[in-house]
Motif scaffolding. Structure first.
Motif, mmCIF file in Angstrom:
data_model
loop_
_atom_site.group_PDB
_atom_site.id
_atom_site.type_symbol
_atom_site.label_atom_id
_atom_site.label_comp_id
_atom_site.label_asym_id
_atom_site.label_seq_id
_atom_site.Cartn_x
_atom_site.Cartn_y
_atom_site.Cartn_z
ATOM 1 N N GLY A 47 0.849 -1.188 0.000
ATOM 2 C CA GLY A 47 0.000 0.000 0.000
ATOM 3 C C GLY A 47 0.880 1.232 0.000
ATOM 4 O O GLY A 47 1.873 1.294 -0.727
ATOM 5 N N SER A 48 0.573 2.184 0.856
ATOM 6 C CA SER A 48 1.364 3.414 0.926
ATOM 7 C C SER A 48 2.473 3.330 1.971
ATOM 8 O O SER A 48 3.125 4.323 2.273
ATOM 9 C CB SER A 48 0.452 4.606 1.230
ATOM 10 N N ALA A 49 2.692 2.160 2.540
ATOM 11 C CA ALA A 49 3.711 1.967 3.578
ATOM 12 C C ALA A 49 4.728 0.932 3.092
ATOM 13 O O ALA A 49 4.751 0.553 1.933
ATOM 14 C CB ALA A 49 3.042 1.503 4.871
ATOM 15 N N ARG A 50 5.585 0.479 4.003
ATOM 16 C CA ARG A 50 6.525 -0.609 3.748
ATOM 17 C C ARG A 50 6.233 -1.700 4.769
ATOM 18 O O ARG A 50 5.839 -1.440 5.899
ATOM 19 C CB ARG A 50 7.982 -0.152 3.928
ATOM 20 N N CYS A 51 6.466 -2.946 4.355
ATOM 21 C CA CYS A 51 6.271 -4.097 5.233
ATOM 22 C C CYS A 51 7.437 -5.053 5.055
ATOM 23 O O CYS A 51 8.096 -5.047 4.017
ATOM 24 C CB CYS A 51 4.970 -4.824 4.904
ATOM 25 N N GLY A 52 7.674 -5.875 6.058
ATOM 26 C CA GLY A 52 8.723 -6.886 5.994
ATOM 27 C C GLY A 52 8.145 -8.249 6.311
ATOM 28 O O GLY A 52 7.575 -8.448 7.387
ATOM 29 N N THR A 53 8.284 -9.182 5.380
ATOM 30 C CA THR A 53 7.680 -10.502 5.500
ATOM 31 C C THR A 53 8.760 -11.582 5.456
ATOM 32 O O THR A 53 9.716 -11.468 4.690
ATOM 33 C CB THR A 53 6.696 -10.716 4.328
ATOM 34 N N ILE A 54 8.596 -12.619 6.274
ATOM 35 C CA ILE A 54 9.530 -13.747 6.226
ATOM 36 C C ILE A 54 9.349 -14.438 4.881
ATOM 37 O O ILE A 54 8.295 -14.994 4.594
ATOM 38 C CB ILE A 54 9.297 -14.730 7.385
ATOM 39 N N SER A 55 10.377 -14.373 4.060
ATOM 40 C CA SER A 55 10.286 -14.905 2.707
ATOM 41 C C SER A 55 11.040 -16.227 2.522
ATOM 42 O O SER A 55 10.871 -16.898 1.514
ATOM 43 C CB SER A 55 10.816 -13.875 1.704
ATOM 44 N N ARG A 56 11.868 -16.579 3.515
ATOM 45 C CA ARG A 56 12.602 -17.852 3.409
ATOM 46 C C ARG A 56 13.091 -18.250 4.790
ATOM 47 O O ARG A 56 13.551 -17.417 5.560
ATOM 48 C CB ARG A 56 13.795 -17.701 2.471
ATOM 49 N N ILE A 57 12.995 -19.536 5.083
ATOM 50 C CA ILE A 57 13.592 -20.062 6.312
ATOM 51 C C ILE A 57 14.964 -20.595 5.929
ATOM 52 O O ILE A 57 15.087 -21.489 5.088
ATOM 53 C CB ILE A 57 12.719 -21.153 6.942
ATOM 54 N N ILE A 58 16.001 -20.019 6.512
ATOM 55 C CA ILE A 58 17.375 -20.418 6.215
ATOM 56 C C ILE A 58 17.711 -21.700 6.971
ATOM 57 O O ILE A 58 18.271 -22.637 6.422
ATOM 58 C CB ILE A 58 18.362 -19.287 6.573
ATOM 59 N N ARG A 59 17.377 -21.702 8.244
ATOM 60 C CA ARG A 59 17.578 -22.888 9.080
ATOM 61 C C ARG A 59 16.617 -22.791 10.255
ATOM 62 O O ARG A 59 16.229 -21.694 10.659
ATOM 63 C CB ARG A 59 19.020 -23.013 9.555
ATOM 64 N N ASN A 60 16.221 -23.919 10.770
ATOM 65 C CA ASN A 60 15.290 -23.927 11.893
ATOM 66 C C ASN A 60 15.999 -23.547 13.176
ATOM 67 O O ASN A 60 17.140 -23.960 13.422
ATOM 68 C CB ASN A 60 14.635 -25.297 12.042
#
Length: 140
Positions: A47-60
């Motif tokens: 939208g008119s803001a910024r967001c940060g989403t978990i896009s990959r799990i590197i390691r558990n």
């Protein structure tokens, strides 16, 4: 100097001043790793803001399931960690991106300030009342 030249110079100066904050706002978009190196977070417009989403799990993370088990809302405890929005509603304000940050380790959401550091990493500060904790997310 003619009046036209003076006006043109003034207009150019105003545009240059306005362009600096706009450029600063765009610099946080990209992919980062959390401070432990467990997940990748992609910061992008929402939208008119910024967001940060978990896009990959590197390691558990040792001892942690791949679900949002610590969430305060019981109906969300079975959702996968992958795809969770950590940073929400980030808006440029007075030299920093301000919004909220969700911490899946404790299931709480905090006020946040996000700044890009000179090395390209993100400094993410989460606060409750007067108490704050800062983490650095390196570029991925």
């Amino acid at each position: 100097m003619s009046i036209r030249a003076t006006i043109a110079l003034g207009a150019a100066a105003c545009l240059a001043i306005l362009a600096v904050p706009a450029a600063a706002q765009d610099r946080i978009d990209g992919t980062y790793r959390d401070s432990g190196g467990y997940v990748e977070i992609t910061v992008a417009p929402c939208g008119s803001a910024r967001c940060g989403t978990i896009s990959r799990i590197i390691r558990n993370k040792p001892g942690e399931p791949d679900r949002d088990v610590h969430n305060d809302d019981p109906s969300l405890r079975d959702r996968p960690i992958l795809g969770i929005r950590l940073l929400s509603n980030l808006r440029w304000d007075d030299g920093a991106w301000r919004g909220s940050v969700y911490n899946p380790e404790d299931g709480n959401t905090y006020r946040t300030e996000v700044r890009r550091r000179a090395d390209g990493s993100l400094e993410v500060k989460g606060c409750v009342t007067l108490f704050c904790r800062t983490r650095v997310w390196p570029r991925s």
